[in-house]
Design a protein around this motif. Sequence first.
Motif, PDB file in Angstrom:
ATOM      1  N   PHE A  59      -0.487  21.003  60.002  1.00 45.67           N
ATOM      2  CA  PHE A  59       0.978  21.530  60.304  1.00 45.67           C
ATOM      3  C   PHE A  59       1.886  20.419  60.529  1.00 45.67           C
ATOM      4  CE2 PHE A  59      -1.955  21.593  64.196  1.00 45.67           C
ATOM      5  CZ  PHE A  59      -1.529  22.667  64.688  1.00 45.67           C
ATOM      6  N   VAL A  60       1.373  19.699  58.587  1.00 47.61           N
ATOM      7  CA  VAL A  60       1.836  19.452  57.699  1.00 47.61           C
ATOM      8  C   VAL A  60       3.177  19.849  56.380  1.00 47.61           C
ATOM      9  CG1 VAL A  60       2.533  17.601  55.858  1.00 47.61           C
ATOM     10  CG2 VAL A  60       1.649  16.818  58.608  1.00 47.61           C
ATOM     11  N   LEU A  61       2.258  21.054  56.870  1.00 47.52           N
ATOM     12  CA  LEU A  61       2.381  22.433  55.611  1.00 47.52           C
ATOM     13  C   LEU A  61       3.599  23.350  56.456  1.00 47.52           C
ATOM     14  CD1 LEU A  61      -0.818  22.056  53.594  1.00 47.52           C
ATOM     15  CD2 LEU A  61       1.079  21.328  52.514  1.00 47.52           C
ATOM     16  N   ILE A  62       3.075  23.304  57.608  1.00 47.63           N
ATOM     17  CA  ILE A  62       4.031  24.678  58.548  1.00 47.63           C
ATOM     18  C   ILE A  62       5.506  23.740  58.440  1.00 47.63           C
ATOM     19  CG2 ILE A  62       3.881  25.500  60.495  1.00 47.63           C
ATOM     20  CD1 ILE A  62       1.067  25.943  60.450  1.00 47.63           C
ATOM     21  N   ALA A  63       5.426  22.376  59.295  1.00 51.20           N
ATOM     22  CA  ALA A  63       7.245  22.138  58.615  1.00 51.20           C
ATOM     23  C   ALA A  63       7.260  21.764  57.839  1.00 51.20           C
ATOM     24  CB  ALA A  63       6.459  20.333  59.520  1.00 51.20           C
ATOM     25  N   PHE A  64       7.155  21.399  56.059  1.00 47.33           N
ATOM     26  CA  PHE A  64       7.316  21.599  55.146  1.00 47.33           C
ATOM     27  C   PHE A  64       7.853  23.059  54.647  1.00 47.33           C
ATOM     28  CE2 PHE A  64       5.024  17.917  53.371  1.00 47.33           C
ATOM     29  CZ  PHE A  64       5.501  16.930  53.838  1.00 47.33           C
ATOM     30  N   LEU A  65       6.769  24.089  55.358  1.00 51.40           N
ATOM     31  CA  LEU A  65       7.833  25.285  54.360  1.00 51.40           C
ATOM     32  C   LEU A  65       8.959  25.629  55.836  1.00 51.40           C
ATOM     33  CD1 LEU A  65       4.010  27.415  54.530  1.00 51.40           C
ATOM     34  CD2 LEU A  65       5.733  26.429  53.031  1.00 51.40           C
ATOM     35  N   TRP A  66       8.916  25.190  56.639  1.00 47.94           N
ATOM     36  CA  TRP A  66       9.887  25.236  57.747  1.00 47.94           C
ATOM     37  C   TRP A  66      11.065  24.308  57.331  1.00 47.94           C
ATOM     38  CZ3 TRP A  66       7.537  25.626  62.890  1.00 47.94           C
ATOM     39  CH2 TRP A  66       6.804  26.331  63.105  1.00 47.94           C
ATOM     40  N   GLY A  67      11.358  23.452  56.171  1.00 48.24           N
ATOM     41  CA  GLY A  67      12.052  22.698  55.840  1.00 48.24           C
ATOM     42  C   GLY A  67      12.278  21.412  57.187  1.00 48.24           C
ATOM     43  N   LYS A  68      11.433  21.148  57.909  1.00 50.29           N
ATOM     44  CA  LYS A  68      10.764  20.025  58.795  1.00 50.29           C
ATOM     45  C   LYS A  68       9.649  18.980  58.526  1.00 50.29           C
ATOM     46  CE  LYS A  68      12.684  22.681  62.400  1.00 50.29           C
ATOM     47  NZ  LYS A  68      14.261  22.114  62.521  1.00 50.29           N
ATOM     48  N   ASN A  69      10.447  17.737  58.489  1.00 50.43           N
ATOM     49  CA  ASN A  69       9.403  16.611  58.896  1.00 50.43           C
ATOM     50  C   ASN A  69       9.058  16.310  60.157  1.00 50.43           C
ATOM     51  OD1 ASN A  69      10.609  15.824  55.801  1.00 50.43           O
ATOM     52  ND2 ASN A  69       8.849  14.703  56.102  1.00 50.43           N
ATOM     53  N   TRP A  70       7.685  16.398  60.470  1.00 47.51           N
ATOM     54  CA  TRP A  70       6.678  16.105  61.574  1.00 47.51           C
ATOM     55  C   TRP A  70       6.445  14.596  61.345  1.00 47.51           C
ATOM     56  CZ3 TRP A  70       4.250  21.479  63.100  1.00 47.51           C
ATOM     57  CH2 TRP A  70       5.209  21.949  62.948  1.00 47.51           C
ATOM     58  N   PRO A  71       6.939  13.200  61.509  1.00 49.02           N
ATOM     59  CA  PRO A  71       6.594  12.293  61.154  1.00 49.02           C
ATOM     60  C   PRO A  71       4.940  11.667  61.530  1.00 49.02           C
ATOM     61  CG  PRO A  71       8.832  12.125  61.385  1.00 49.02           C
ATOM     62  CD  PRO A  71       8.106  13.291  62.156  1.00 49.02           C
ATOM     63  N   LEU A  72       4.701  11.897  63.073  1.00 52.59           N
ATOM     64  CA  LEU A  72       3.872  11.355  63.817  1.00 52.59           C
ATOM     65  C   LEU A  72       2.607  12.275  63.442  1.00 52.59           C
ATOM     66  CD1 LEU A  72       2.273  10.085  65.764  1.00 52.59           C
ATOM     67  CD2 LEU A  72       2.685  11.563  67.530  1.00 52.59           C
ATOM     68  N   VAL A  73       2.742  13.327  62.724  1.00 50.83           N
ATOM     69  CA  VAL A  73       1.795  14.305  62.925  1.00 50.83           C
ATOM     70  C   VAL A  73       1.465  13.971  60.833  1.00 50.83           C
ATOM     71  CG1 VAL A  73       1.124  16.831  61.812  1.00 50.83           C
ATOM     72  CG2 VAL A  73       2.124  16.372  63.989  1.00 50.83           C
ATOM     73  N   GLU A  74       2.148  13.482  60.012  1.00 45.22           N
ATOM     74  CA  GLU A  74       2.704  13.025  58.795  1.00 45.22           C
ATOM     75  C   GLU A  74       1.636  11.936  58.772  1.00 45.22           C
ATOM     76  OE1 GLU A  74       6.456  15.144  57.722  1.00 45.22           O
ATOM     77  OE2 GLU A  74       6.073  12.682  57.387  1.00 45.22           O
ATOM     78  N   ALA A  75       2.025  11.039  59.604  1.00 47.80           N
ATOM     79  CA  ALA A  75       1.179   9.905  60.057  1.00 47.80           C
ATOM     80  C   ALA A  75      -0.521   9.694  59.597  1.00 47.80           C
ATOM     81  CB  ALA A  75       1.167   8.901  60.956  1.00 47.80           C
TER      82      ALA A  75
END
Length: 196
Positions: A59-75
Amino acid sequence: MKQLYPFLAYRPFLWLLLIVNILGTAYGYYWYDGQLEQTPSIFLAFVPDSPTASLFFVFVLIAFLWGKNWPLVEALAIVTLIKYGIWAVVMNLLVLAVTGDLGWLGWMLVGSHFAMAVQGLLYAPFYRIKWWHLAAASVWTLHNDVIDYVFFMMPRYEVLNLYMQEIGYFTFWLSIASIFITWYFCVRPGSRQYDL
């Protein structure tokens, strides 16, 4: 190290990493299939530790590919990738020490789990984690330790059954270390941040 960041942000590489992590996650859940069939439903989310860690990273990689950050998922991703990446390497090397043999599957698990921990750390400068994201990920991770070693839902390595108390102790401190590493690289004032 800074010279590596443009390559890590290169979209074709992100797509390749996404595909590899999806396949690894699917295999990981398959690996837990027998144990999941015997697991009470209330504990299901806490049994397949490594594939859930790599699922967070998917999900972090999907967010990166959309140009976004999902900080809770990153943590959740970085803490669990470091923890379960290192944990599985140590457990498989302990199997080798106890039995004198690991086999190709064991060495594959060592390599793939080491790569999990490395990828979690490599992308640390791209995460946008705040202290409350890390606090939530810490609760998840330490709660998982309780589920594993109080309710005995830990991954099964039957040749290591004699060492469960020691493994539980090691796992707790590995959780603390993974949380600290995440704080150091992502949350502490002055930690480096780069844009994708």
